[in-house]
Design an enzyme around this catalytic site. Structure first.
Site, short mmCIF file in Angstrom:
data_model
loop_
_atom_site.label_atom_id
_atom_site.label_comp_id
_atom_site.label_asym_id
_atom_site.label_seq_id
_atom_site.Cartn_x
_atom_site.Cartn_y
_atom_site.Cartn_z
N ARG A 121 2.63 -12.88 -20.34
CA ARG A 121 1.49 -13.62 -19.79
C ARG A 121 1.84 -15.11 -19.71
O ARG A 121 1.57 -15.78 -18.71
CB ARG A 121 0.24 -13.44 -20.69
N GLN A 142 -3.17 -11.25 -15.39
CA GLN A 142 -2.73 -10.06 -16.13
C GLN A 142 -1.83 -9.19 -15.25
O GLN A 142 -0.75 -8.76 -15.67
CB GLN A 142 -3.96 -9.26 -16.60
N ARG A 161 -12.63 -18.30 -16.89
CA ARG A 161 -12.95 -16.92 -17.26
C ARG A 161 -14.46 -16.78 -17.18
O ARG A 161 -15.19 -17.42 -17.95
CB ARG A 161 -12.44 -16.60 -18.66
N CYS A 177 -3.28 -4.06 -21.62
CA CYS A 177 -3.44 -5.52 -21.47
C CYS A 177 -3.86 -6.18 -22.78
O CYS A 177 -3.66 -7.39 -22.94
CB CYS A 177 -4.45 -5.82 -20.38
N ASP A 199 -6.71 0.45 -20.53
CA ASP A 199 -7.49 -0.73 -20.94
C ASP A 199 -8.73 -0.20 -21.67
O ASP A 199 -9.00 1.02 -21.66
CB ASP A 199 -7.87 -1.56 -19.69
N HIS A 221 -8.43 -9.62 -12.61
CA HIS A 221 -7.66 -10.28 -13.66
C HIS A 221 -6.25 -10.49 -13.11
O HIS A 221 -5.28 -9.86 -13.56
CB HIS A 221 -7.68 -9.42 -14.93
N1 CP Z 1 -5.38 -9.48 -21.83
C1 CP Z 1 -6.18 -10.56 -21.95
O1 CP Z 1 -6.58 -11.19 -20.97
O2 CP Z 1 -6.48 -10.85 -23.24
P1 CP Z 1 -7.56 -11.92 -23.72
O3 CP Z 1 -8.91 -11.37 -23.37
O4 CP Z 1 -7.35 -12.02 -25.20
O5 CP Z 1 -7.31 -13.21 -23.02
N1 NVA Z 2 -11.31 -5.10 -19.01
C1 NVA Z 2 -11.28 -5.98 -20.14
C2 NVA Z 2 -10.03 -6.78 -20.13
C3 NVA Z 2 -9.85 -7.74 -21.26
C4 NVA Z 2 -8.59 -8.53 -21.14
C5 NVA Z 2 -12.50 -6.87 -20.15
O1 NVA Z 2 -12.90 -7.36 -19.08
O2 NVA Z 2 -13.09 -7.09 -21.21
#
Ligand code: CP
Ligand code: NVA
Length: 304
Positions: free
Chosen positions: A291, A131, A101, A263, A223, A128
């Site tokens: 997920r 997701q 990440r 999400c 989101d 993502h």
């Molecule tokens: N939806 C998602 O990726 O959640 P987190 O940021 O908690 O991993």
């Molecule tokens: N768009 C959001 C998604 C989190 C799962 C972010 O990048 O923070």
């Protein structure tokens, strides 16, 4: 040759179908896969916080008989304490796979370039994919098909939408997207998605009108308005997005019993109201659960 999962665009439609089928099997017979990745280990390099992605990958790996090691910003400091290349090359000597990440999408791409083991994008500023796979699995699970279903996305043209629109376009799921002006999905993503849609027959509509997007929707998705790493622009964003909230008024425009997806994490009272996210048509927790099932399928496919 090793395979990675960096973005939905890189996945063949056939591979997406295989992953969805495998997810269904894994979800319905957890015990059958209990030793499937016995002796394998993955590392989770996370530059940003996470609940779902971290926990679902860690526990998913344990449920497959393997081991997962969380490497947060303080442990690795990829790109700071040492280069992305060195992290990739060293971790490839210890691990069978890496979930990353990152802030910069280029970092996850570079990691994949140098790693000798599969790299899975657990969210970057552009994509993502894990997701999006869980989201389309959830939609198929609820409706039994993608054909004739309209998924409406109201909100920010961000990483989650970029992956979702590509996934929808690949599998033939219609999408109506509404973002404020200046917050549309990336132009190159839209061009790629439209090309996929030409192949699948999906209709992809993009506008700046949340009501038009919500009208006739089978599913409404949103989101956060301020993604991780965008905190500096928060004030301008909250102003630009004020008419894009998923509330009871917007839901009334959709089909009766329209499903609600997010999400998560949600900023309740901003992009979505409590009344909508807690309504009987909200499937956000099924989506979160899925997920783990989809990620187990991804791990099986890439690590086996
Ligand atoms: N939806 C998602 O990726 O959640 P987190 O940021 O908690 O991993
Ligand atoms: N768009 C959001 C998604 C989190 C799962 C972010 O990048 O923070």
């Amino acid at each position: 040759m090793k395979e990675d999962l960096i973005s939905i665009e890189c996945l063949e439609t056939r591979t997406i179908s295989e992953l969805l089928d495998l997810t269904k099997k894994i979800k319905s017979d957890k015990a059958k896969y209990a030793d499937a990745l016995k002796g394998k280990s993955i590392g989770l390099i996370f530059q940003k916080p996470s609940n779902r992605t971290r926990v679902s990958f860690e526990i998913g790996m344990v449920q497959l008989g393997g081991h997962a090691l969380y490497l947060g910003p303080d442990e690795i400091d990829m790109g700071g304490r040492e280069s992305v290349k060195d992290v990739a090359c060293v971790l490839s000597r210890y691990l069978d796979g890496i979930v990353a990440r990152t802030y910069k999408h280029d970092d996850v791409r570079e990691l994949a370039l140098y790693a000798a083991v599969p790299v899975i994008n657990g969210l970057s500023d552009r994509a993502h994919p894990c997701q999006a796979l869980a989201d389309i699995f959830t939609i198929k699970e609820k409706f039994g098909t993608f054909k004739g279903i309209t998924l409406s996305y109201v909100g920010d043209g961000n990483n989650v939408l970029n992956s979702l629109v590509c996934a929808a376009a690949k599998v033939g799921l219609d999408m109506k997207i509404a973002t404020p002006k200046g917050y549309e999905p990336a132009k190159d993503i839209v061009a790629i998605a439209k090309k996929f849609a030409d192949g699948s027959g999906a209709k992809i509509g993009i506008s700046n009108d949340p009501k038009a997007a919500a009208r006739g929707a089978d599913v409404i998705y949103t989101d956060v308005w301020v993604s991780m790493g965008q905190e500096k622009g928060a004030k301008a964003r909250l102003k630009a997005f004020k008419d894009f909230q998923i509330n009871d008024g917007l839901i009334k425009l959709a089909k009766k019993d329209c499903l609600v997806m997010h999400c998560l994490p949600a900023h309740r009272g901003q992009e979505i109201t409590d009344s909508v996210i807690d309504s009987k048509n909200s499937v956000v927790y099924d989506q979160a659960e899925n997920r783990m099932h989809t990620e187990k399928a991804i791990l099986l496919k890439l690590l086996k």
